[in-house]
Scaffold this motif. Structure first.
Motif, short mmCIF file in Angstrom:
data_model
loop_
_atom_site.label_atom_id
_atom_site.label_comp_id
_atom_site.label_asym_id
_atom_site.label_seq_id
_atom_site.Cartn_x
_atom_site.Cartn_y
_atom_site.Cartn_z
N ARG A 158 0.98 -1.02 -0.12
CA ARG A 158 -0.04 -0.08 0.05
C ARG A 158 0.96 1.31 0.11
O ARG A 158 1.90 1.29 0.74
N LEU A 159 0.67 2.23 -0.75
CA LEU A 159 1.17 3.47 -0.98
C LEU A 159 0.08 4.49 -0.52
O LEU A 159 -0.88 4.66 -1.25
N VAL A 160 0.42 5.51 0.34
CA VAL A 160 -0.44 6.45 0.73
C VAL A 160 0.30 8.03 0.10
O VAL A 160 1.35 8.15 0.38
N ARG A 161 -0.17 8.51 -0.77
CA ARG A 161 0.36 9.87 -1.17
C ARG A 161 1.83 9.62 -1.87
O ARG A 161 2.79 10.02 -1.23
N PRO A 162 2.06 8.56 -2.69
CA PRO A 162 3.53 8.45 -3.28
C PRO A 162 4.12 9.40 -3.76
O PRO A 162 3.57 10.46 -4.47
N GLY A 163 5.34 9.55 -3.50
CA GLY A 163 6.34 10.69 -4.04
C GLY A 163 7.15 10.66 -5.03
O GLY A 163 7.70 11.57 -5.50
N ASN A 164 7.31 9.45 -5.52
CA ASN A 164 8.29 9.17 -6.52
C ASN A 164 7.88 7.88 -7.31
O ASN A 164 7.16 6.80 -6.82
N VAL A 165 8.42 7.67 -8.52
CA VAL A 165 8.00 6.57 -9.46
C VAL A 165 8.76 5.28 -8.72
O VAL A 165 7.96 4.34 -8.85
N ALA A 166 9.91 5.28 -8.17
CA ALA A 166 10.76 4.14 -7.56
C ALA A 166 9.78 3.42 -6.64
O ALA A 166 9.74 2.23 -6.78
N GLU A 167 9.03 4.28 -5.78
CA GLU A 167 8.51 3.25 -4.72
C GLU A 167 7.19 2.89 -5.41
O GLU A 167 6.62 1.75 -5.09
N ILE A 168 6.57 3.38 -6.40
CA ILE A 168 5.47 2.78 -7.12
C ILE A 168 5.85 1.66 -7.75
O ILE A 168 5.34 0.47 -7.91
N ARG A 169 6.93 1.79 -8.63
CA ARG A 169 7.57 0.49 -9.34
C ARG A 169 7.80 -0.78 -8.57
O ARG A 169 7.61 -2.01 -8.63
N ASN A 170 8.61 -0.18 -7.30
CA ASN A 170 8.88 -1.56 -6.35
C ASN A 170 7.47 -2.14 -5.95
O ASN A 170 7.61 -3.41 -5.65
N ALA A 171 6.37 -1.34 -5.56
CA ALA A 171 5.13 -2.19 -5.14
C ALA A 171 4.65 -2.79 -6.42
O ALA A 171 4.23 -4.03 -6.17
N LEU A 172 4.75 -2.19 -7.63
CA LEU A 172 4.28 -3.32 -8.71
C LEU A 172 5.01 -4.47 -9.05
O LEU A 172 4.43 -5.30 -9.24
N ALA A 173 6.14 -4.39 -8.87
CA ALA A 173 7.01 -5.49 -8.86
C ALA A 173 6.69 -6.77 -7.95
O ALA A 173 6.79 -8.01 -8.15
N LEU A 174 6.22 -6.28 -6.80
CA LEU A 174 5.62 -7.33 -5.85
C LEU A 174 4.42 -8.09 -6.29
O LEU A 174 4.40 -9.41 -5.98
N ILE A 175 3.60 -7.52 -7.10
CA ILE A 175 2.46 -7.93 -7.52
C ILE A 175 2.52 -8.66 -8.91
O ILE A 175 1.78 -9.58 -9.50
N ASP A 176 3.33 -8.21 -9.91
CA ASP A 176 3.75 -8.26 -11.29
C ASP A 176 4.57 -9.26 -11.57
O ASP A 176 5.46 -9.11 -12.38
N THR A 177 4.61 -10.47 -10.70
CA THR A 177 5.68 -11.52 -10.96
C THR A 177 4.86 -12.76 -10.97
O THR A 177 3.93 -12.94 -10.64
N PRO A 178 5.43 -13.52 -11.60
CA PRO A 178 4.73 -14.96 -11.81
C PRO A 178 4.64 -15.77 -10.38
O PRO A 178 5.26 -15.49 -9.51
N LEU A 179 3.61 -16.26 -10.30
CA LEU A 179 3.10 -17.03 -8.95
C LEU A 179 3.85 -18.23 -8.84
O LEU A 179 3.92 -18.94 -9.65
#
Length: 112
Positions: free
Chosen positions: A89-110
């Motif tokens: 979860r991100l609240v008021r994200p301030g940079n692209v890197a933190e969003i990409r890091n969170a996306l990487a957690l869910i956009d990987t093969p199960l």
């Protein structure tokens, strides 16, 4: 899938989101929120290369049951889900890197 650019005025039921099988980002906010508008370029940039991630923008506010079920207090709040479970979860994200890091957690093969 491309990133949504408008907040949906009506929200799905929580059960529908919990039943989602693939990677999903639920973004809570409003069109008139300055923080939400400022975060949009960051979110758009972070979503590049994550075409398999479903992006759901939900207009939030007082008395809106979906936002309350996720305990949203500030906008924008991005909830990163995989297999119907919250992963990050991100609240008021301030940079692209933190969003990409969170996306990487869910956009990987199960794992099998």
């Amino acid at each position: 899938m491309t990133m949504n650019i408008e907040y949906a005025k009506s929200a799905p039921e929580r059960a529908e989101i919990d039943a989602a099988s693939g990677p999903l980002v639920v973004e809570f906010g409003t069109d008139w929120c300055g923080f939400c508008r400022a975060a949009q370029p960051l979110i758009a940039q972070a979503f590049q290369g994550h075409g398999a991630v479903r992006h759901m923008k939900v207009e939030d506010g007082s008395g809106r049951p979906l936002g309350r079920s996720f305990r949203v207090k500030l906008w924008p709040t991005l909830v990163f889900m995989r297999g119907g479970k919250e992963v990050a979860r991100l609240v008021r994200p301030g940079n692209v890197a933190e969003i990409r890091n969170a996306l990487a957690l869910i956009d990987t093969p199960l794992a099998q």
